[in-house]
Design an enzyme around this catalytic site. Structure first.
Site, mmCIF file in Angstrom:
data_model
loop_
_atom_site.group_PDB
_atom_site.id
_atom_site.type_symbol
_atom_site.label_atom_id
_atom_site.label_comp_id
_atom_site.label_asym_id
_atom_site.label_seq_id
_atom_site.Cartn_x
_atom_site.Cartn_y
_atom_site.Cartn_z
ATOM 1 N N ASN A 34 52.422 40.950 43.999
ATOM 2 C CA ASN A 34 51.322 40.618 43.090
ATOM 3 C C ASN A 34 51.846 39.667 42.022
ATOM 4 O O ASN A 34 51.972 40.023 40.858
ATOM 5 C CB ASN A 34 50.765 41.898 42.463
ATOM 6 C CG ASN A 34 49.536 41.646 41.613
ATOM 7 O OD1 ASN A 34 48.915 40.590 41.689
ATOM 8 N ND2 ASN A 34 49.188 42.590 40.758
ATOM 9 N N CYS A 53 45.665 35.825 42.453
ATOM 10 C CA CYS A 53 44.570 35.431 41.570
ATOM 11 C C CYS A 53 44.207 33.968 41.757
ATOM 12 O O CYS A 53 43.203 33.509 41.236
ATOM 13 C CB CYS A 53 44.957 35.694 40.114
ATOM 14 S SG CYS A 53 46.424 34.786 39.577
ATOM 15 N N GLU A 56 60.491 44.157 38.657
ATOM 16 C CA GLU A 56 59.716 43.481 37.615
ATOM 17 C C GLU A 56 60.655 42.758 36.648
ATOM 18 O O GLU A 56 61.683 43.304 36.237
ATOM 19 C CB GLU A 56 58.863 44.504 36.853
ATOM 20 C CG GLU A 56 58.174 43.978 35.614
ATOM 21 C CD GLU A 56 57.260 42.799 35.876
ATOM 22 O OE1 GLU A 56 57.301 41.837 35.073
ATOM 23 O OE2 GLU A 56 56.519 42.823 36.867
ATOM 24 N N GLN A 105 45.000 45.434 33.986
ATOM 25 C CA GLN A 105 43.862 44.677 34.498
ATOM 26 C C GLN A 105 42.715 44.710 33.493
ATOM 27 O O GLN A 105 42.380 45.746 32.940
ATOM 28 C CB GLN A 105 43.398 45.250 35.830
ATOM 29 C CG GLN A 105 44.369 45.024 36.974
ATOM 30 C CD GLN A 105 44.424 43.574 37.443
ATOM 31 O OE1 GLN A 105 43.638 42.726 37.011
ATOM 32 N NE2 GLN A 105 45.373 43.284 38.316
ATOM 33 N N GLU A 110 40.009 37.617 42.669
ATOM 34 C CA GLU A 110 41.227 38.254 43.163
ATOM 35 C C GLU A 110 41.108 38.345 44.676
ATOM 36 O O GLU A 110 40.056 38.757 45.195
ATOM 37 C CB GLU A 110 41.347 39.653 42.570
ATOM 38 C CG GLU A 110 42.714 40.281 42.710
ATOM 39 C CD GLU A 110 43.665 39.837 41.627
ATOM 40 O OE1 GLU A 110 44.674 39.197 41.981
ATOM 41 O OE2 GLU A 110 43.425 40.104 40.445
#
Length: 495
Positions: A414, A442, A363, A304, A488
Protein backbone atom coordinates in the site's frame (compact mmCIF):
# COMPACT_ATOMS: atom_id res chain seq x y z
CA UNK A 1 -5.74 -24.00 -16.67
CA UNK A 2 -4.72 -23.65 -13.03
CA UNK A 3 -4.57 -19.86 -13.36
CA UNK A 4 -8.02 -19.74 -14.94
CA UNK A 5 -9.39 -21.86 -12.14
CA UNK A 6 -7.73 -19.67 -9.50
CA UNK A 7 -9.03 -16.51 -11.15
CA UNK A 8 -12.54 -17.87 -11.36
CA UNK A 9 -12.47 -18.93 -7.71
CA UNK A 10 -11.16 -15.51 -6.65
CA UNK A 11 -13.80 -13.65 -8.63
CA UNK A 12 -16.70 -15.74 -7.34
CA UNK A 13 -15.49 -15.64 -3.76
CA UNK A 14 -14.76 -11.91 -3.65
CA UNK A 15 -18.03 -11.04 -5.34
CA UNK A 16 -19.93 -13.10 -2.80
CA UNK A 17 -17.99 -11.82 0.21
CA UNK A 18 -18.01 -8.16 -0.77
CA UNK A 19 -21.59 -7.88 -1.87
CA UNK A 20 -22.91 -9.92 1.04
CA UNK A 21 -21.02 -7.67 3.46
CA UNK A 22 -21.92 -4.33 1.95
CA UNK A 23 -25.15 -4.72 -0.04
CA UNK A 24 -27.19 -2.96 2.64
CA UNK A 25 -25.13 0.20 2.22
CA UNK A 26 -23.99 -0.17 -1.41
CA UNK A 27 -25.88 1.21 -4.38
CA UNK A 28 -24.30 -0.95 -7.09
CA UNK A 29 -21.63 0.87 -8.31
CA UNK A 30 -13.11 4.55 -6.19
CA UNK A 31 -10.42 6.98 -4.84
CA UNK A 32 -7.79 8.04 -2.41
CA UNK A 33 -5.40 10.52 -1.09
CA UNK A 34 -5.84 13.82 0.57
CA UNK A 35 -7.37 16.57 -1.48
CA UNK A 36 -4.91 19.29 -2.37
CA UNK A 37 -7.07 22.00 -0.95
CA UNK A 38 -6.81 20.16 2.37
CA UNK A 39 -3.09 20.82 2.29
CA UNK A 40 -3.56 24.48 1.54
CA UNK A 41 -2.15 24.12 -1.97
CA UNK A 42 -3.64 25.23 -5.27
CA UNK A 43 -5.25 22.27 -7.07
CA UNK A 44 -3.10 20.55 -9.66
CA UNK A 45 -4.00 21.22 -13.28
CA UNK A 46 -2.81 17.74 -14.24
CA UNK A 47 -5.27 15.76 -12.15
CA UNK A 48 -7.56 14.79 -15.02
CA UNK A 49 -5.26 15.40 -17.97
CA UNK A 50 -6.08 17.32 -21.12
CA UNK A 51 -9.71 16.28 -21.22
CA UNK A 52 -10.35 17.70 -17.75
CA UNK A 53 -8.81 21.16 -17.97
CA UNK A 54 -10.61 23.85 -16.00
CA UNK A 55 -13.04 25.67 -18.28
CA UNK A 56 -12.19 29.32 -18.85
CA UNK A 57 -15.64 30.40 -17.66
CA UNK A 58 -14.86 29.27 -14.11
CA UNK A 59 -12.72 32.40 -13.68
CA UNK A 60 -15.97 34.37 -13.60
CA UNK A 61 -17.60 32.23 -10.92
CA UNK A 62 -17.82 33.42 -7.31
CA UNK A 63 -14.83 32.34 -5.23
CA UNK A 64 -16.96 29.94 -3.23
CA UNK A 65 -18.00 28.12 -6.42
CA UNK A 66 -14.41 27.98 -7.61
CA UNK A 67 -13.48 26.32 -4.32
CA UNK A 68 -16.23 23.76 -4.86
CA UNK A 69 -14.83 23.01 -8.32
CA UNK A 70 -11.31 22.63 -6.89
CA UNK A 71 -12.16 20.45 -3.90
CA UNK A 72 -15.38 18.60 -4.75
CA UNK A 73 -15.72 18.87 -8.55
CA UNK A 74 -18.21 15.99 -8.80
CA UNK A 75 -20.64 17.25 -6.16
CA UNK A 76 -23.15 18.52 -8.74
CA UNK A 77 -23.59 15.00 -10.09
CA UNK A 78 -25.83 12.42 -8.47
CA UNK A 79 -23.90 9.80 -6.53
CA UNK A 80 -24.78 7.15 -9.13
CA UNK A 81 -23.28 9.40 -11.81
CA UNK A 82 -20.14 9.97 -9.72
CA UNK A 83 -19.65 6.24 -9.31
CA UNK A 84 -20.20 5.56 -12.99
CA UNK A 85 -17.62 8.20 -13.92
CA UNK A 86 -15.07 6.72 -11.52
CA UNK A 87 -15.79 3.18 -12.68
CA UNK A 88 -15.19 4.15 -16.30
CA UNK A 89 -12.01 6.00 -15.37
CA UNK A 90 -10.60 2.97 -13.54
CA UNK A 91 -11.50 0.67 -16.42
CA UNK A 92 -9.73 2.98 -18.87
CA UNK A 93 -6.59 2.87 -16.72
CA UNK A 94 -6.69 -0.90 -16.38
CA UNK A 95 -7.34 -1.38 -20.09
CA UNK A 96 -3.94 0.23 -20.63
CA UNK A 97 -2.39 -2.45 -18.43
CA UNK A 98 -4.23 -5.10 -20.44
CA UNK A 99 -2.97 -3.49 -23.62
CA UNK A 100 0.57 -3.61 -22.35
CA UNK A 101 0.29 -7.26 -21.32
CA UNK A 102 -1.07 -8.07 -24.78
CA UNK A 103 1.95 -6.43 -26.42
CA UNK A 104 0.49 -2.97 -26.91
CA UNK A 105 3.78 -1.25 -25.99
CA UNK A 106 6.62 -1.15 -28.50
CA UNK A 107 9.00 0.17 -25.86
CA UNK A 108 9.06 1.30 -22.24
CA UNK A 109 8.59 4.91 -23.34
CA UNK A 110 5.81 4.27 -25.84
CA UNK A 111 2.38 5.71 -25.31
CA UNK A 112 -0.06 3.30 -23.68
CA UNK A 113 -2.39 1.39 -25.95
CA UNK A 114 -5.89 0.72 -24.73
CA UNK A 115 -6.72 -2.96 -24.85
CA UNK A 116 -9.65 -5.13 -23.98
CA UNK A 117 -9.74 -5.85 -20.26
CA UNK A 118 -8.16 -9.24 -19.69
CA UNK A 119 -9.31 -9.59 -16.09
CA UNK A 120 -12.51 -8.74 -14.18
CA UNK A 121 -13.07 -5.28 -12.70
CA UNK A 122 -15.84 -5.44 -10.12
CA UNK A 123 -18.36 -2.60 -9.82
CA UNK A 124 -17.00 0.19 -7.66
CA UNK A 125 -17.81 -0.14 -3.96
CA UNK A 126 -19.54 3.03 -2.73
CA UNK A 127 -18.77 4.90 0.44
CA UNK A 128 -21.40 4.23 3.11
CA UNK A 129 -21.18 7.94 4.01
CA UNK A 130 -21.24 10.61 1.29
CA UNK A 131 -21.35 13.97 3.08
CA UNK A 132 -19.21 15.25 5.94
CA UNK A 133 -17.13 12.08 5.87
CA UNK A 134 -13.67 13.57 6.35
CA UNK A 135 -12.11 12.84 9.73
CA UNK A 136 -9.11 15.07 9.04
CA UNK A 137 -9.02 18.56 7.51
CA UNK A 138 -6.21 21.11 7.30
CA UNK A 139 -7.25 24.75 6.96
CA UNK A 140 -4.79 27.36 5.69
CA UNK A 141 -4.33 30.99 6.69
CA UNK A 142 -3.95 33.67 4.03
CA UNK A 143 -5.49 36.74 2.45
CA UNK A 144 -9.23 36.36 1.99
CA UNK A 145 -11.47 37.60 -0.79
CA UNK A 146 -11.99 40.81 1.22
CA UNK A 147 -8.21 41.27 1.62
CA UNK A 148 -8.09 40.30 5.30
CA UNK A 149 -4.80 38.35 5.77
CA UNK A 150 -6.25 36.55 8.79
CA UNK A 151 -8.66 34.38 6.83
CA UNK A 152 -8.91 30.63 7.50
CA UNK A 153 -9.98 28.31 4.70
CA UNK A 154 -8.62 26.81 1.48
CA UNK A 155 -6.53 28.29 -1.31
CA UNK A 156 -8.12 29.05 -4.67
CA UNK A 157 -6.39 30.58 -7.65
CA UNK A 158 -2.89 30.17 -9.08
CA UNK A 159 0.52 31.53 -8.28
CA UNK A 160 1.05 32.27 -11.97
CA UNK A 161 -2.12 34.31 -12.06
CA UNK A 162 -1.20 36.00 -8.76
CA UNK A 163 -4.80 35.57 -7.70
CA UNK A 164 -4.51 33.08 -4.83
CA UNK A 165 -6.99 33.82 -2.07
CA UNK A 166 -8.12 31.91 1.00
CA UNK A 167 -11.80 30.98 0.85
CA UNK A 168 -14.01 29.85 3.70
CA UNK A 169 -14.99 26.17 3.33
CA UNK A 170 -18.32 26.16 5.18
CA UNK A 171 -20.20 25.16 2.03
CA UNK A 172 -18.08 22.08 1.17
CA UNK A 173 -20.08 18.86 1.31
CA UNK A 174 -17.23 16.58 2.38
CA UNK A 175 -16.35 18.62 5.49
CA UNK A 176 -18.09 17.78 8.79
CA UNK A 177 -19.68 20.64 10.71
CA UNK A 178 -17.27 20.20 13.62
CA UNK A 179 -14.27 20.90 11.37
CA UNK A 180 -15.93 24.02 9.98
CA UNK A 181 -16.70 25.21 13.52
CA UNK A 182 -13.08 24.84 14.66
CA UNK A 183 -11.90 26.70 11.55
CA UNK A 184 -14.30 29.58 12.22
CA UNK A 185 -13.19 29.80 15.84
CA UNK A 186 -9.51 29.72 14.89
CA UNK A 187 -10.11 32.59 12.47
CA UNK A 188 -11.82 34.54 15.25
CA UNK A 189 -8.89 33.81 17.58
CA UNK A 190 -6.12 34.94 15.21
CA UNK A 191 -8.10 38.09 14.35
CA UNK A 192 -8.16 38.92 18.06
CA UNK A 193 -4.44 38.17 18.41
CA UNK A 194 -1.82 40.92 18.27
CA UNK A 195 0.42 38.64 16.20
CA UNK A 196 0.31 38.65 12.41
CA UNK A 197 -0.28 35.50 10.33
CA UNK A 198 2.68 33.85 8.63
CA UNK A 199 1.82 34.02 4.93
CA UNK A 200 5.39 33.77 3.63
CA UNK A 201 8.18 32.65 5.95
CA UNK A 202 10.61 35.36 4.88
CA UNK A 203 8.10 38.16 5.44
CA UNK A 204 7.48 37.36 9.10
CA UNK A 205 4.27 36.57 10.94
CA UNK A 206 3.40 33.66 13.21
CA UNK A 207 -0.06 32.04 12.96
CA UNK A 208 -0.22 29.29 10.33
CA UNK A 209 -2.71 26.56 9.52
CA UNK A 210 -4.84 24.42 11.79
CA UNK A 211 -5.54 20.70 11.44
CA UNK A 212 -8.73 19.18 12.84
CA UNK A 213 -9.14 15.46 13.49
CA UNK A 214 -12.34 13.76 14.66
CA UNK A 215 -13.59 10.21 15.20
CA UNK A 216 -17.01 8.61 14.85
CA UNK A 217 -17.72 9.26 18.53
CA UNK A 218 -17.29 13.00 18.01
CA UNK A 219 -13.95 13.32 19.80
CA UNK A 220 -12.06 16.30 18.40
CA UNK A 221 -8.35 17.12 18.15
CA UNK A 222 -6.96 20.43 16.89
CA UNK A 223 -3.32 21.06 15.96
CA UNK A 224 -2.22 24.69 15.54
CA UNK A 225 0.97 25.40 13.58
CA UNK A 226 3.06 28.42 14.54
CA UNK A 227 6.23 30.10 13.22
CA UNK A 228 8.21 31.47 16.19
CA UNK A 229 10.33 33.84 14.05
CA UNK A 230 12.38 35.81 16.63
CA UNK A 231 10.04 35.41 19.60
CA UNK A 232 11.61 34.14 22.82
CA UNK A 233 10.23 30.98 24.47
CA UNK A 234 8.64 33.15 27.16
CA UNK A 235 6.90 35.28 24.55
CA UNK A 236 5.64 32.19 22.71
CA UNK A 237 4.33 30.84 26.02
CA UNK A 238 2.09 33.89 26.43
CA UNK A 239 0.40 33.26 23.09
CA UNK A 240 0.06 29.53 23.78
CA UNK A 241 -1.73 30.42 27.02
CA UNK A 242 -4.03 32.77 25.07
CA UNK A 243 -4.81 29.95 22.64
CA UNK A 244 -5.71 27.57 25.46
CA UNK A 245 -7.82 30.17 27.21
CA UNK A 246 -9.76 30.94 24.02
CA UNK A 247 -10.56 27.32 23.16
CA UNK A 248 -11.08 25.97 26.66
CA UNK A 249 -12.68 28.84 28.57
CA UNK A 250 -13.45 31.46 25.92
CA UNK A 251 -15.62 31.62 22.79
CA UNK A 252 -13.82 28.62 21.28
CA UNK A 253 -15.07 26.35 24.07
CA UNK A 254 -18.09 25.73 21.85
CA UNK A 255 -15.78 23.37 19.89
CA UNK A 256 -15.47 21.09 22.93
CA UNK A 257 -11.91 20.07 22.04
CA UNK A 258 -10.67 16.82 23.53
CA UNK A 259 -7.07 17.58 22.49
CA UNK A 260 -5.28 20.82 21.63
CA UNK A 261 -1.79 20.56 20.16
CA UNK A 262 0.72 23.23 19.19
CA UNK A 263 3.72 22.84 16.90
CA UNK A 264 6.40 25.49 16.46
CA UNK A 265 8.22 25.21 13.17
CA UNK A 266 10.15 27.33 10.69
CA UNK A 267 9.57 24.69 7.98
CA UNK A 268 6.54 24.04 5.82
CA UNK A 269 6.15 20.49 7.13
CA UNK A 270 8.12 18.69 9.80
CA UNK A 271 7.84 15.53 11.86
CA UNK A 272 7.32 15.15 15.58
CA UNK A 273 11.03 14.28 15.86
CA UNK A 274 12.05 17.51 14.11
CA UNK A 275 9.67 19.69 16.12
CA UNK A 276 7.59 18.01 18.85
CA UNK A 277 3.84 18.38 18.96
CA UNK A 278 3.13 20.08 22.29
CA UNK A 279 -0.05 18.97 24.05
CA UNK A 280 -1.55 22.16 25.48
CA UNK A 281 -4.80 20.62 26.71
CA UNK A 282 -6.64 17.32 26.94
CA UNK A 283 -5.77 13.80 25.84
CA UNK A 284 -2.72 12.89 23.71
CA UNK A 285 -4.74 10.60 21.42
CA UNK A 286 -8.19 9.88 20.07
CA UNK A 287 -9.27 6.39 19.04
CA UNK A 288 -11.17 4.94 16.11
CA UNK A 289 -12.60 1.50 15.37
CA UNK A 290 -12.33 -0.37 12.08
CA UNK A 291 -13.73 -3.86 11.52
CA UNK A 292 -13.92 -4.44 15.25
CA UNK A 293 -10.34 -3.32 15.95
CA UNK A 294 -9.40 -0.17 17.85
CA UNK A 295 -6.71 2.19 16.56
CA UNK A 296 -4.86 5.02 18.27
CA UNK A 297 -4.69 8.31 16.38
CA UNK A 298 -1.82 10.63 17.27
CA UNK A 299 -1.43 14.21 16.11
CA UNK A 300 0.61 13.15 13.09
CA UNK A 301 -0.35 9.51 12.56
CA UNK A 302 -1.85 8.31 9.28
CA UNK A 303 -5.43 7.13 9.28
CA UNK A 304 -7.78 6.73 6.33
CA UNK A 305 -9.73 9.97 6.01
CA UNK A 306 -13.10 8.23 5.58
CA UNK A 307 -13.63 5.71 8.39
CA UNK A 308 -16.77 4.11 6.96
CA UNK A 309 -15.17 3.61 3.54
CA UNK A 310 -11.96 2.40 5.24
CA UNK A 311 -13.95 -0.55 6.55
CA UNK A 312 -15.04 -1.32 2.98
CA UNK A 313 -11.44 -0.99 1.75
CA UNK A 314 -9.82 -3.10 4.47
CA UNK A 315 -12.55 -5.72 4.24
CA UNK A 316 -11.88 -5.98 0.50
CA UNK A 317 -8.11 -6.26 1.03
CA UNK A 318 -8.64 -8.91 3.68
CA UNK A 319 -10.86 -11.00 1.42
CA UNK A 320 -8.40 -10.79 -1.47
CA UNK A 321 -5.39 -11.64 0.70
CA UNK A 322 -7.08 -14.60 2.42
CA UNK A 323 -9.88 -15.71 0.08
CA UNK A 324 -10.71 -19.11 1.53
CA UNK A 325 -11.93 -18.11 4.99
CA UNK A 326 -15.60 -18.43 4.06
CA UNK A 327 -16.77 -20.82 6.75
CA UNK A 328 -18.46 -19.90 9.99
CA UNK A 329 -18.16 -16.23 10.90
CA UNK A 330 -15.63 -15.48 8.17
CA UNK A 331 -12.79 -15.29 10.67
CA UNK A 332 -11.63 -18.89 10.26
CA UNK A 333 -7.83 -19.08 10.42
CA UNK A 334 -6.32 -20.11 7.10
CA UNK A 335 -2.70 -19.83 8.21
CA UNK A 336 0.46 -18.75 6.47
CA UNK A 337 2.36 -15.47 6.60
CA UNK A 338 1.23 -12.06 5.37
CA UNK A 339 3.94 -9.62 4.35
CA UNK A 340 2.58 -6.06 4.70
CA UNK A 341 4.82 -3.60 2.83
CA UNK A 342 4.32 0.12 3.60
CA UNK A 343 2.19 -0.96 6.56
CA UNK A 344 1.72 2.49 8.15
CA UNK A 345 0.14 2.16 11.58
CA UNK A 346 -0.67 -1.50 10.98
CA UNK A 347 -4.36 -1.33 10.06
CA UNK A 348 -4.28 -3.83 7.18
CA UNK A 349 -2.18 -6.40 9.01
CA UNK A 350 -4.11 -6.13 12.27
CA UNK A 351 -7.50 -6.51 10.57
CA UNK A 352 -6.25 -9.61 8.72
CA UNK A 353 -4.42 -11.07 11.74
CA UNK A 354 -7.21 -13.50 12.84
CA UNK A 355 -6.96 -15.34 9.52
CA UNK A 356 -3.20 -15.95 9.33
CA UNK A 357 -0.42 -17.31 11.51
CA UNK A 358 1.94 -14.37 11.18
CA UNK A 359 2.01 -10.75 10.03
CA UNK A 360 5.26 -8.98 9.15
CA UNK A 361 4.90 -5.25 8.49
CA UNK A 362 7.56 -2.92 7.07
CA UNK A 363 7.27 0.85 7.42
CA UNK A 364 9.66 3.75 6.85
CA UNK A 365 8.27 6.16 9.48
CA UNK A 366 9.35 5.14 12.96
CA UNK A 367 6.43 6.92 14.66
CA UNK A 368 4.05 4.90 12.52
CA UNK A 369 5.82 1.68 13.56
CA UNK A 370 5.46 2.71 17.19
CA UNK A 371 1.74 3.31 16.63
CA UNK A 372 1.41 -0.04 14.83
CA UNK A 373 3.00 -1.89 17.73
CA UNK A 374 0.75 -0.04 20.18
CA UNK A 375 -2.33 -0.85 18.09
CA UNK A 376 -1.43 -4.54 18.00
CA UNK A 377 -1.01 -4.59 21.80
CA UNK A 378 -4.22 -2.58 22.25
CA UNK A 379 -6.15 -5.27 20.38
CA UNK A 380 -4.27 -8.17 21.97
CA UNK A 381 -2.94 -9.17 18.56
CA UNK A 382 0.14 -11.29 19.22
CA UNK A 383 1.07 -12.51 15.74
CA UNK A 384 2.18 -9.14 14.30
CA UNK A 385 5.76 -7.93 13.93
CA UNK A 386 6.52 -4.43 12.63
CA UNK A 387 9.96 -3.52 11.27
CA UNK A 388 11.10 0.10 10.79
CA UNK A 389 13.17 1.06 7.76
CA UNK A 390 13.12 1.56 4.01
CA UNK A 391 11.35 -1.34 2.34
CA UNK A 392 14.05 -1.49 -0.35
CA UNK A 393 16.66 -2.02 2.37
CA UNK A 394 14.73 -4.31 4.72
CA UNK A 395 12.90 -6.53 2.26
CA UNK A 396 15.75 -8.17 0.27
CA UNK A 397 17.39 -9.47 3.45
CA UNK A 398 14.07 -10.56 4.89
CA UNK A 399 13.14 -12.61 1.84
CA UNK A 400 15.70 -15.34 2.53
CA UNK A 401 14.11 -15.87 5.95
CA UNK A 402 10.62 -16.08 4.43
CA UNK A 403 11.40 -18.52 1.63
CA UNK A 404 10.47 -21.43 3.84
CA UNK A 405 7.48 -19.79 5.57
CA UNK A 406 5.07 -22.47 6.68
CA UNK A 407 1.58 -22.28 5.24
CA UNK A 408 2.52 -20.07 2.31
CA UNK A 409 3.40 -16.42 1.86
CA UNK A 410 1.07 -13.62 0.70
CA UNK A 411 2.07 -9.99 0.17
CA UNK A 412 0.07 -6.78 0.37
CA UNK A 413 1.54 -3.42 -0.61
CA UNK A 414 0.00 0.00 0.00
CA UNK A 415 2.56 2.56 -1.16
CA UNK A 416 2.25 6.32 -1.49
CA UNK A 417 1.68 7.91 -4.90
CA UNK A 418 5.36 7.45 -5.78
CA UNK A 419 4.79 3.69 -5.91
CA UNK A 420 7.22 0.99 -4.86
CA UNK A 421 10.99 1.26 -5.17
CA UNK A 422 12.35 -0.95 -7.94
CA UNK A 423 14.31 -3.07 -5.44
CA UNK A 424 11.06 -3.78 -3.57
CA UNK A 425 9.32 -4.92 -6.76
CA UNK A 426 12.34 -7.06 -7.63
CA UNK A 427 12.40 -8.70 -4.18
CA UNK A 428 8.67 -9.50 -4.37
CA UNK A 429 8.87 -10.73 -7.94
CA UNK A 430 11.90 -12.96 -7.25
CA UNK A 431 10.41 -14.64 -4.15
CA UNK A 432 8.78 -17.83 -5.51
CA UNK A 433 6.88 -18.42 -2.26
CA UNK A 434 4.65 -15.40 -3.00
CA UNK A 435 1.82 -16.71 -5.15
CA UNK A 436 -0.67 -13.95 -4.31
CA UNK A 437 0.03 -10.20 -4.11
CA UNK A 438 -2.52 -7.48 -3.40
CA UNK A 439 -1.60 -3.95 -4.52
CA UNK A 440 -3.56 -1.02 -3.06
CA UNK A 441 -3.11 2.14 -5.12
CA UNK A 442 -4.46 5.65 -4.80
CA UNK A 443 -3.13 6.55 -8.25
CA UNK A 444 -2.97 3.53 -10.54
CA UNK A 445 -2.30 5.66 -13.62
CA UNK A 446 0.90 7.06 -12.04
CA UNK A 447 4.02 5.29 -10.85
CA UNK A 448 1.93 2.31 -9.75
CA UNK A 449 1.45 1.42 -13.43
CA UNK A 450 5.22 1.06 -13.75
CA UNK A 451 5.14 -1.35 -10.79
CA UNK A 452 2.31 -3.31 -12.41
CA UNK A 453 4.33 -3.77 -15.60
CA UNK A 454 7.43 -4.82 -13.65
CA UNK A 455 5.45 -7.42 -11.74
CA UNK A 456 3.90 -8.84 -14.92
CA UNK A 457 6.64 -8.64 -17.56
CA UNK A 458 8.52 -11.63 -18.88
CA UNK A 459 11.65 -12.57 -16.86
CA UNK A 460 14.34 -9.97 -17.56
CA UNK A 461 17.79 -11.05 -16.38
CA UNK A 462 19.57 -7.74 -17.15
CA UNK A 463 17.05 -6.05 -14.83
CA UNK A 464 17.38 -8.92 -12.33
CA UNK A 465 13.70 -9.82 -12.67
CA UNK A 466 14.23 -13.55 -12.73
CA UNK A 467 11.06 -14.68 -10.94
CA UNK A 468 7.93 -16.01 -12.60
CA UNK A 469 5.64 -13.23 -13.82
CA UNK A 470 2.50 -12.28 -11.93
CA UNK A 471 -0.82 -11.82 -13.70
CA UNK A 472 -3.60 -9.41 -12.68
CA UNK A 473 -6.69 -11.51 -11.95
CA UNK A 474 -9.14 -9.14 -10.26
CA UNK A 475 -9.58 -5.40 -9.61
CA UNK A 476 -11.89 -3.77 -7.08
CA UNK A 477 -12.30 0.04 -7.00
CA UNK A 478 -13.40 1.57 -3.68
CA UNK A 479 -14.85 5.07 -3.37
CA UNK A 480 -13.06 6.69 -0.45
CA UNK A 481 -13.80 10.29 -1.41
CA UNK A 482 -17.34 11.06 -2.61
CA UNK A 483 -17.73 14.28 -4.62
CA UNK A 484 -14.04 14.14 -5.73
CA UNK A 485 -12.43 12.33 -8.69
CA UNK A 486 -10.06 10.34 -6.46
CA UNK A 487 -10.26 6.59 -6.22
CA UNK A 488 -8.66 3.71 -4.32
CA UNK A 489 -7.98 0.63 -6.41
CA UNK A 490 -7.31 -2.85 -5.02
CA UNK A 491 -5.64 -5.08 -7.59
CA UNK A 492 -4.98 -8.79 -7.11
CA UNK A 493 -1.95 -10.40 -8.79
CA UNK A 494 -1.46 -14.16 -8.86
CA UNK A 495 0.94 -16.69 -10.35
Amino acid sequence: MALATTCSRSVLFVKRKIWDSFRKTCLLFSTNDTILADQGKPPSKKRWGKSHKKPAWTDHLPWEERLVDAVTPLCRLSYDEQLELKQNHQERILSQLSGHLAGGYQSQSSSPVKGKLSFPVLPILPSPVRDGYRNKSTFSVNKGVDGNPKTVGFYVGTGKGRNIVCVNGDHLLNMPEKHKLVARCYQDFIRRSSLEPCLLFHTGGHWREVTVRTNTEGRTMAIVYFHPQTLTPDEVAIHKADLVDYFIRGPGSVCQLDSLFFQESSMTRCSHEESPYQLLHGQPHIYEEVLGFKFRISADSFFQVNQAAAEVLYGTVRDLCVPNAEKGDGQARVGGTLLDVCCGTGAIGITISPRVDRIIGIELIEQAVEDARHNAALNNVLNCEFIPGKAEVVLPGLMSQLSSAAGGLTAVVNPARAGLHYRVVRALRNQPSIRRLVYVSCKPDGEAMRNFRQLCCEPDLPKKLSGEAFSPTLAVPVDMFPHTPHCELVLLFER
